[in-house]
Every structure is written in C-alpha cells, then in structure tokens.
Design a protein around this motif. Structure first.
Motif, PDB file in Angstrom:
ATOM      1  N   VAL A   1       0.852  -1.190   0.000  1.00  0.00           N
ATOM      2  CA  VAL A   1       0.000   0.000   0.000  1.00  0.00           C
ATOM      3  C   VAL A   1       0.882   1.233   0.000  1.00  0.00           C
ATOM      4  O   VAL A   1       1.543   1.549   0.998  1.00  0.00           O
ATOM      5  CB  VAL A   1      -0.939   0.015   1.221  1.00  0.00           C
ATOM      6  CG1 VAL A   1      -1.834   1.256   1.174  1.00  0.00           C
ATOM      7  CG2 VAL A   1      -1.793  -1.247   1.259  1.00  0.00           C
ATOM      8  N   LEU A   2       0.913   1.926  -1.118  1.00  0.00           N
ATOM      9  CA  LEU A   2       1.651   3.183  -1.233  1.00  0.00           C
ATOM     10  C   LEU A   2       0.739   4.314  -0.771  1.00  0.00           C
ATOM     11  O   LEU A   2      -0.350   4.487  -1.307  1.00  0.00           O
ATOM     12  CB  LEU A   2       2.080   3.411  -2.687  1.00  0.00           C
ATOM     13  CG  LEU A   2       2.932   2.318  -3.331  1.00  0.00           C
ATOM     14  CD1 LEU A   2       3.107   2.599  -4.825  1.00  0.00           C
ATOM     15  CD2 LEU A   2       4.283   2.228  -2.650  1.00  0.00           C
TER      16      LEU A   2
ATOM     17  N   VAL B   1      -1.056  -1.192  -4.448  1.00  0.00           N
ATOM     18  CA  VAL B   1      -2.142  -0.211  -4.450  1.00  0.00           C
ATOM     19  C   VAL B   1      -1.548   1.174  -4.235  1.00  0.00           C
ATOM     20  O   VAL B   1      -0.890   1.423  -3.223  1.00  0.00           O
ATOM     21  CB  VAL B   1      -3.160  -0.495  -3.327  1.00  0.00           C
ATOM     22  CG1 VAL B   1      -4.314   0.508  -3.391  1.00  0.00           C
ATOM     23  CG2 VAL B   1      -3.680  -1.922  -3.410  1.00  0.00           C
ATOM     24  N   SER B   2      -1.756   2.075  -5.171  1.00  0.00           N
ATOM     25  CA  SER B   2      -1.277   3.452  -5.025  1.00  0.00           C
ATOM     26  C   SER B   2      -2.422   4.351  -4.587  1.00  0.00           C
ATOM     27  O   SER B   2      -3.388   4.550  -5.324  1.00  0.00           O
ATOM     28  CB  SER B   2      -0.696   3.986  -6.335  1.00  0.00           C
ATOM     29  OG  SER B   2      -0.334   5.352  -6.182  1.00  0.00           O
ATOM     30  N   ILE B   3      -2.276   4.882  -3.358  1.00  0.00           N
ATOM     31  CA  ILE B   3      -3.296   5.788  -2.821  1.00  0.00           C
ATOM     32  C   ILE B   3      -2.692   7.167  -2.586  1.00  0.00           C
ATOM     33  O   ILE B   3      -3.334   8.056  -2.056  1.00  0.00           O
ATOM     34  CB  ILE B   3      -3.884   5.199  -1.518  1.00  0.00           C
ATOM     35  CG1 ILE B   3      -4.381   3.772  -1.787  1.00  0.00           C
ATOM     36  CG2 ILE B   3      -5.046   6.016  -0.978  1.00  0.00           C
ATOM     37  CD1 ILE B   3      -4.872   3.047  -0.570  1.00  0.00           C
ATOM     38  N   VAL B   4      -1.463   7.360  -3.001  1.00  0.00           N
ATOM     39  CA  VAL B   4      -0.816   8.655  -2.777  1.00  0.00           C
ATOM     40  C   VAL B   4      -1.500   9.731  -3.608  1.00  0.00           C
ATOM     41  O   VAL B   4      -2.045   9.460  -4.682  1.00  0.00           O
ATOM     42  CB  VAL B   4       0.684   8.590  -3.123  1.00  0.00           C
ATOM     43  CG1 VAL B   4       1.423   7.698  -2.144  1.00  0.00           C
ATOM     44  CG2 VAL B   4       0.899   8.107  -4.545  1.00  0.00           C
ATOM     45  N   GLY B   5      -1.470  10.936  -3.112  1.00  0.00           N
ATOM     46  CA  GLY B   5      -2.072  12.051  -3.831  1.00  0.00           C
ATOM     47  C   GLY B   5      -2.123  13.290  -2.970  1.00  0.00           C
ATOM     48  O   GLY B   5      -1.886  13.243  -1.761  1.00  0.00           O
TER      49      GLY B   5
ATOM     50  N   GLY C   1       4.310  10.954 -10.235  1.00  0.00           N
ATOM     51  CA  GLY C   1       4.845   9.975  -9.294  1.00  0.00           C
ATOM     52  C   GLY C   1       4.100   8.653  -9.300  1.00  0.00           C
ATOM     53  O   GLY C   1       4.713   7.584  -9.465  1.00  0.00           O
ATOM     54  N   PRO C   2       2.765   8.679  -9.106  1.00  0.00           N
ATOM     55  CA  PRO C   2       2.018   7.421  -9.116  1.00  0.00           C
ATOM     56  C   PRO C   2       2.155   6.633 -10.422  1.00  0.00           C
ATOM     57  O   PRO C   2       2.269   5.412 -10.409  1.00  0.00           O
ATOM     58  CB  PRO C   2       0.566   7.872  -8.892  1.00  0.00           C
ATOM     59  CG  PRO C   2       0.693   9.147  -8.134  1.00  0.00           C
ATOM     60  CD  PRO C   2       1.917   9.817  -8.706  1.00  0.00           C
TER      61      PRO C   2
ATOM     62  N   VAL D   1      -5.616   4.477  -7.351  1.00  0.00           N
ATOM     63  CA  VAL D   1      -6.765   5.233  -6.854  1.00  0.00           C
ATOM     64  C   VAL D   1      -6.727   6.605  -7.502  1.00  0.00           C
ATOM     65  O   VAL D   1      -5.878   7.446  -7.181  1.00  0.00           O
ATOM     66  CB  VAL D   1      -6.753   5.329  -5.322  1.00  0.00           C
ATOM     67  CG1 VAL D   1      -7.927   6.191  -4.843  1.00  0.00           C
ATOM     68  CG2 VAL D   1      -6.844   3.940  -4.703  1.00  0.00           C
ATOM     69  N   SER D   2      -7.628   6.823  -8.436  1.00  0.00           N
ATOM     70  CA  SER D   2      -7.738   8.090  -9.142  1.00  0.00           C
ATOM     71  C   SER D   2      -8.860   8.897  -8.497  1.00  0.00           C
ATOM     72  O   SER D   2      -8.941   8.954  -7.274  1.00  0.00           O
ATOM     73  CB  SER D   2      -7.984   7.845 -10.628  1.00  0.00           C
ATOM     74  OG  SER D   2      -7.938   9.051 -11.348  1.00  0.00           O
TER      75      SER D   2
END
Length: 246
Positions: A9-10, A84-88, A113-114, A136-137
C-alpha cells in the motif's frame, strides 16, 4: 516462508491507505505499508499484525522522489502480488492558479509519481507473469471543473495512464484496476462541503479496493452512484457545462 499473498500500500498513512491495509489484512494478505513518514506507520504494524495474524512491514516512500523508485522497489523483501497506489495531494486550486510550484506539486503527486512507480511495478509483474496493480484516481478526473481543474487534470492523466497500462498488461496475466472515489470523509477533505448521499467513509473505499482486486474489475466508482453522476456530467454540452458553478 509464508504462502499468503502480499499487498503493498503506497500512501499507507492516509485514511484510505489505512482502510485498504485493514481490508487486505482481514482477507489474509501480508501487508507492506509505505509512506513518507515510516515511523508514523509503526503503530499500524503492531495493530494489523495482532488483529489479523499477518505479516506487516514498513518502508519509506516519497512519491515526489522519483530518483529513489528503483531502489525502493529493489529493496522490498518480497515483490508483492498486489500494489495499491493511494498517494495524492488535493492542494488548493486558488493557490495553484498563481503559484507554479504548488501546481507542479499537485500534478506530480497525483500523476507523475504514481504513474512512474506503478509503471515500474508493471514491468516487474509482467516479467513474472502475474500481479495486480490498483491506482486510486478520482471522479474529478472525468471532466475538468473550474473549482479544481489542476487536481482534476492530474487525476485525468493518471486514469488515462492506468487505462493504457491495463490494455497492454491484459495480454500477459497482469491486471490493472482504476478506482475512482467521489467524496470521501477523510483528513484531506476536512472542512469541505460534502454531499451527504454521495459521501462515503474511508473503510468503504478500502473494501471496494479489495473487492475490485478479487473480482478483477477494471474501473470502479465509489460509491457506485458516481458512475451515473459522472455519465451525466460528461455528456453535458460545453456551452452548458462552463456556466455551472461547481
């Protein structure tokens, strides 16, 4: 040596990141948490491990430090089954209009980055022949609005990246999921005016991410009501849309 699947999980310290980690841990996945402040994630290691009896580890990850991505991926003890990329970063539209540095940070945090880190994992997964990538957009990327077009444009780019990657990877046993939340009650949206019937809690998004992975979904709106809402918004003629105040 565990036979359990592993999820990375990012953005693990975000509300949605923590919710996703709990959902996967409850389903029996070992969990790799990654975030800018690794020390802040240590309590989650103890909680998830004790609550669900799974392996949990923490890594430092800064989505703006793209030069560190190769070392980050290579330094993982195990190449995950799911990333899973949740960064933002939501940022502030008004500030971004005049402050180029702030606008660039929003764009890099939500798109550059993502996309680059998930692209790197995609190459590893494709070489292995298996894996699931979740980005995750946001529904904000479906059509640019006056109130947040800097953030929305970055999410639009991220969604397009995921769409193309999904088409490419589908031929090779690797699946790519795009998750598009609408209003989510989190620290990031604190103070914002949210629409009750269209607003969900972070655990709902976490559960939706897990369900999308298990069902091999392509594009998921959270809540599902947003699919219809955005269909209407996307089909509005430009002459009408540009007059709307939202």
């Amino acid at each position: 040596m565990t036979s359990r699947k592993t999820v990375l999980v990012l953005g693990g310290s975000s509300d949605i990141g923590r919710a996703a980690a709990r959902a996967f841990a409850k389903a029996g996945y070992d969990v790799q948490l990654a975030g800018r402040d690794a020390a802040a994630l240590e309590p989650d290691v103890a909680d998830l491990g004790a609550r669900y009896n799974v392996g949990v580890s923490v890594s430092k990850f800064d989505v703006l430090d793209t030069a560190s991505f190769d070392g980050f991926v290579g330094g993982l003890a195990v190449l995950p089954d799911v990333v899973v990329s949740i960064v933002g970063l939501l940022g502030t539209q008004e500030t971004a209009q005049a402050d180029l540095a702030h606008a660039a940070t929003i764009m890099r945090s939500n798109y550059e980055g993502p996309s680059l880190i998930l692209g790197l994992f995609a190459e590893k997964f494709l070489a292995r022949g298996t894996g699931t990538i979740v980005g995750v957009s946001s529904v904000a990327g479906d059509r640019g609005r006056a109130s947040n077009y800097v953030y929305g444009s970055a999410k639009a780019g991220f969604s397009a990246f995921l769409s193309g990657l999904r088409a490419r990877a589908s031929r090779s046993g690797v699946h790519v999921v795009t998750v598009k939340p609408g209003f989510v009650r989190t620290k990031m949206t604190e103070g914002m005016k949210l629409i009750g019937p269209l607003t969900v809690e972070a655990p709902v998004v976490g559960d939706a991410i897990l369900a999308a992975v298990e069902k091999k979904a392509d594009v998921v709106y959270v809540s599902g009501k947003w699919r219809l809402v955005m269909l209407v918004i996307k089909t509005l003629p430009e002459a009408i849309f540009k007059k709307l105040k939202f």
